[in-house]
Enzyme design. Structure first.
Site, PDB file in Angstrom:
ATOM      1  CE  LYS A   1       2.958   0.084   4.969  1.00 60.96           C
ATOM      2  NZ  LYS A   1       2.255  -0.111   3.717  1.00 60.96           N
TER       3      LYS A   1
ATOM      4  CD  GLU B   1      -2.427  -1.127   2.812  1.00 65.58           C
ATOM      5  OE1 GLU B   1      -3.407  -0.407   3.043  1.00 65.58           O
ATOM      6  OE2 GLU B   1      -1.898  -1.858   3.665  1.00 65.58           O
TER       7      GLU B   1
ATOM      8  NE  ARG C   1       3.279  -7.223  10.441  1.00 68.51           N
ATOM      9  CZ  ARG C   1       2.696  -6.630   9.410  1.00 68.51           C
ATOM     10  NH1 ARG C   1       1.754  -7.226   8.742  1.00 68.51           N
ATOM     11  NH2 ARG C   1       3.066  -5.428   9.039  1.00 68.51           N
TER      12      ARG C   1
HETATM   13  P1  ATP Z   1       2.649  -2.068   8.011  1.00 62.08           P
HETATM   14  O1  ATP Z   1       2.096  -2.823   9.150  1.00 62.08           O
HETATM   15  O2  ATP Z   1       4.098  -1.752   8.162  1.00 62.08           O
HETATM   16  O3  ATP Z   1       1.838  -0.880   7.620  1.00 62.08           O
HETATM   17  P2  ATP Z   1       1.479  -3.495   5.849  1.00 62.08           P
HETATM   18  O4  ATP Z   1       1.307  -4.949   5.923  1.00 62.08           O
HETATM   19  O5  ATP Z   1       0.243  -2.680   5.964  1.00 62.08           O
HETATM   20  O6  ATP Z   1       2.628  -3.096   6.812  1.00 62.08           O
HETATM   21  P3  ATP Z   1       1.802  -3.384   3.043  1.00 62.08           P
HETATM   22  O7  ATP Z   1       2.284  -2.261   2.217  1.00 62.08           O
HETATM   23  O8  ATP Z   1       0.386  -3.744   2.959  1.00 62.08           O
HETATM   24  O9  ATP Z   1       2.185  -3.063   4.537  1.00 62.08           O
HETATM   25  O10 ATP Z   1       2.723  -4.657   2.824  1.00 62.08           O
HETATM   26  C1  ATP Z   1       3.049  -5.210   1.575  1.00 62.08           C
HETATM   27  C2  ATP Z   1       3.387  -6.651   1.766  1.00 62.08           C
HETATM   28  O11 ATP Z   1       4.453  -6.806   2.693  1.00 62.08           O
HETATM   29  C3  ATP Z   1       2.214  -7.429   2.333  1.00 62.08           C
HETATM   30  O12 ATP Z   1       2.115  -8.660   1.658  1.00 62.08           O
HETATM   31  C4  ATP Z   1       2.581  -7.610   3.774  1.00 62.08           C
HETATM   32  O13 ATP Z   1       1.976  -8.755   4.279  1.00 62.08           O
HETATM   33  C5  ATP Z   1       4.104  -7.703   3.723  1.00 62.08           C
HETATM   34  N1  ATP Z   1       4.694  -7.279   4.987  1.00 62.08           N
HETATM   35  C6  ATP Z   1       4.465  -6.133   5.654  1.00 62.08           C
HETATM   36  N2  ATP Z   1       5.141  -6.095   6.815  1.00 62.08           N
HETATM   37  C7  ATP Z   1       5.834  -7.258   6.901  1.00 62.08           C
HETATM   38  C8  ATP Z   1       6.727  -7.833   7.871  1.00 62.08           C
HETATM   39  N3  ATP Z   1       7.036  -7.203   8.994  1.00 62.08           N
HETATM   40  N4  ATP Z   1       7.240  -9.052   7.602  1.00 62.08           N
HETATM   41  C9  ATP Z   1       6.935  -9.689   6.471  1.00 62.08           C
HETATM   42  N5  ATP Z   1       6.113  -9.210   5.527  1.00 62.08           N
HETATM   43  C10 ATP Z   1       5.557  -8.012   5.726  1.00 62.08           C
HETATM   44 MG    MG Z   2      -1.283  -3.720   4.482  1.00 61.44          MG
END
Ligand code: ATP
Ligand code: MG
Length: 561
Positions: free
Chosen positions: A272, A35, A262
């Site tokens: 984020k 995102e 994660r």
């Molecule tokens: P955040 O919690 O940091 O906002 P998010 O999951 O909302 O992270 P996205 O931009 O949606 O962030 O993530 C893109 C991809 O990266 C998704 O498939 C998500 O599951 C993966 N991802 C995000 N954070 C992690 C993490 N800490 N470890 C492994 N994969 C991750």
């Molecule tokens: Mg997300």
């Protein structure tokens, strides 16, 4: 290690099994779906390495797809940063896609759901909806608008789309089951009104699809074969399946969703939302501050893409959430930098040494090897003269036999130069040492082949010639948080654990060969650590970030366990 020879992670096992069961290899397709509401962090690196790693292993396309459903939080700046980071990590995507490319298709499908009696317009406030949602053990209650006529639903949805409603008035809900044990199945919202310009579709839309409605359908539109996401989406799988059932065409590929854990890193936060707070509240100087666990912060700090990929490879893909010690990441930085970073000399806490038997005004240029780990790195010239700097901590007036540095009456070798002997030292009024007077052994010149040049003395010190020293700003970093997992404390905000001393700025004196160092150049300051040229450098003034020290704390942790 080649892709083929590595042992398989559990996701790869799932893919292998699908291939064994007849799924055609040509139809494998993956994606990384960020995102664009922040910069990528080290947790994302795991997901990037997983998805792009699968693409490499199976020679399958991997899309970079932005799930850009929330114009309130998303910006072009984030899209650009994400693209730069994925490329920098060394991956190439098949095509760049945006969920916003599918807004029309998603809208048409939503109309289809309404027509099938599977979605309805809700007129209640969000508070009322929340109240009726129930709890995990108390079933929800049906909305009074659940049985609106299909005609009225279609009309209202169109009016929403045409901008006739204010934000927070109407939403479109899927009509699933308010009694489902899975709260996500209790008539989730599919669309909301948002009078916001979108970074790509501008003001074309004033209703926006929810992430849950968009994400799975976008994978389906792209014919992603394996839709990999983190564990928090396990409960969403049932909902994505339901959404897919509504539009699924037998001849198409149905994305298979699988969840992995994660990755969390110690002494920092990887979310984020939390990283945004650090930026907005001025705790750090932007998303790419070298204290940040963002990819751009790590790059600026001096990490190499290889070290981040190796780190992701080593920790692998897990089924349960876990905390990885940051020293493992540092271990990988050190391991790779050791191979590629040229060795140079810099003194960060200078103490002047006068070589009393060296000719006054004399000067010579000595040969120095650039990298003992890499012969092809060649050599460079170092100036030497009567006055040099050594590290203040490398001298003691008196010390026991275990002190292999310089003490009065003792000898050390100056790296790439001569053996010197400390004869005396001067002090200021407060007793601080201000200068050491030494003599040098002319015949001991490194590499000269004389008997004296091979003479062994216990210590070797790094040094810099005073006259030619380049002054530089050196930024030294420590952990951003004092606590190992700052965001896991029930009654405390993670901000309470900020390390106020995570950045220290000092002045350093560097050998002149660094004069033309370029931004992002990485070097080893011998005996001190790895450093990288910061973009704040100007032609007149170099700024270096310390990436990591030379000492490996990771192996030590392992040995103590
Ligand atoms: P955040 O919690 O940091 O906002 P998010 O999951 O909302 O992270 P996205 O931009 O949606 O962030 O993530 C893109 C991809 O990266 C998704 O498939 C998500 O599951 C993966 N991802 C995000 N954070 C992690 C993490 N800490 N470890 C492994 N994969 C991750
Ligand atoms: Mg997300």
């Amino acid at each position: 290690m080649s892709e083929a020879s590595k042992s398989l992670n559990f996701i790869e096992h799932i893919v292998e099994e699908d291939l064994t069961n007849g799924f055609s290899k040509e139809k494998l397709r993956f994606r990384f779906p960020p995102e664009p509401n922040g910069y990528l962090h080290i947790g994302h690196a795991s997901s990037i390495c997983l998805n792009f790693g699968l693409g490499l292993r199976y020679d399958a396309p991997v899309n970079l797809r932005f799930d850009d459903t929330n114009p309130a939080k998303e910006e072009q700046e984030f899209v650009d940063a994400i693209k730069k980071d994925v490329q920098w990590l060394g991956y190439r995507w098949n095509t760049e896609r945006y969920a916003s490319d599918y807004f029309q298709q998603l809208y048409d499908w939503a109309v289809l759901l309404i027509e099938k009696g599977k979605a309805y317009i809700e007129s209640q406030s969000s508070e009322e909806m929340a109240f009726q949602k129930g709890t995990p053990i108390v079933p929800g209650t049906d909305s009074p608008f659940r049985n609106r006529s299909i005609e009225e639903n279609l009309e209202l949805f169109e009016a929403m789309k045409n901008g006739e409603y204010e934000e927070g008035t109407l939403v479109l809900r899927a009509k699933i089951n308010m009694g489902s044990p899975n709260m996500l199945m209790r008539d989730p919202i599919m669309y909301r009104v948002l009078h916001r310009a979108h970074h790509r579709t501008n003001t074309d839309w004033c209703i926006y699809p929810m992430y849950d409605w968009t994400h799975g359908e976008s994978d389906y539109i792209e014919q992603v074969s394996h839709s990999l996401c983190t564990l928090e989406f396990a409960m969403h799988r049932e909902l994505y399946d339901w959404f897919l059932d509504q539009v699924y065409d037998e001849k198409s590929i149905r994305p298979k969703q699988r969840e992995f854990a994660r990755r969390n890193l110690s002494h920092t936060v990887v979310s984020k939302r939390k990283l945004l707070r650090l930026v907005q509240e001025g705790v750090v100087n932007g998303w790419d501050d070298p204290r940040m666990p963002t990819i751009s912060g790590l790059r600026r700090r001096g990490y190499t893409p290889e070290s981040i990929r190796n780190f992701a490879d080593t920790i692998g893909i897990a089924k349960r959430d876990n905390l990885i010690d940051v020293s493992l990441l540092e271990f990988h930085a050190r391991e790779h930098l050791n191979k590629v970073a040229p060795r140079v000399m810099g003194v960060l806490d200078p103490l002047k040494v006068v070589i009393t038997n060296y000719p006054e005004g004399g000067e010579e240029w000595l040969e120095a090897e650039n990298n003992p780990e890499d012969e092809s790195a060649g050599s460079r010239k170092l100036p030497f003269s009567r006055e040099i700097y050594i590290e203040r901590g490398d001298f003691k007036e008196e010390a026991n036999r275990k002190f292999f540095r310089l003490k009065l009456g003792g000898e050390v070798r100056l790296k790439n130069a001569y053996i010197i002997k400390a004869e005396s030292c001067s002090k200021d009024g407060e007793g601080n040492i201000t200068e050491i007077q030494c003599t040098y052994d002319l015949k001991s010149k490194s590499g000269s082949g004389t008997e004296e040049s091979l003479r062994k003395v216990k210590g070797t010190l790094h040094w810099v010639c005073v006259k030619h020293a380049l002054e530089a700003e050196i930024r030294i970093y420590d952990r951003l948080f004092l606590d190992e997992s700052p965001d896991t404390h029930k009654d405390k905000d993670f901000m309470e654990f900020i390390n106020p001393n995570a950045l220290k700025v000092i002045k350093g004196y560097l050998e002149p060969s660094l004069k033309n160092a370029q931004i992002e150049d990485r070097v080893q300051f011998q005996r001190l650590g790895y450093f990288c040229v910061d973009p704040d450098s100007t032609p007149g003034k170099l700024v270096f970030n310390k990436t990591v020290g030379l000492r490996d704390t990771w192996t030590k942790i392992q040995q103590n366990n």
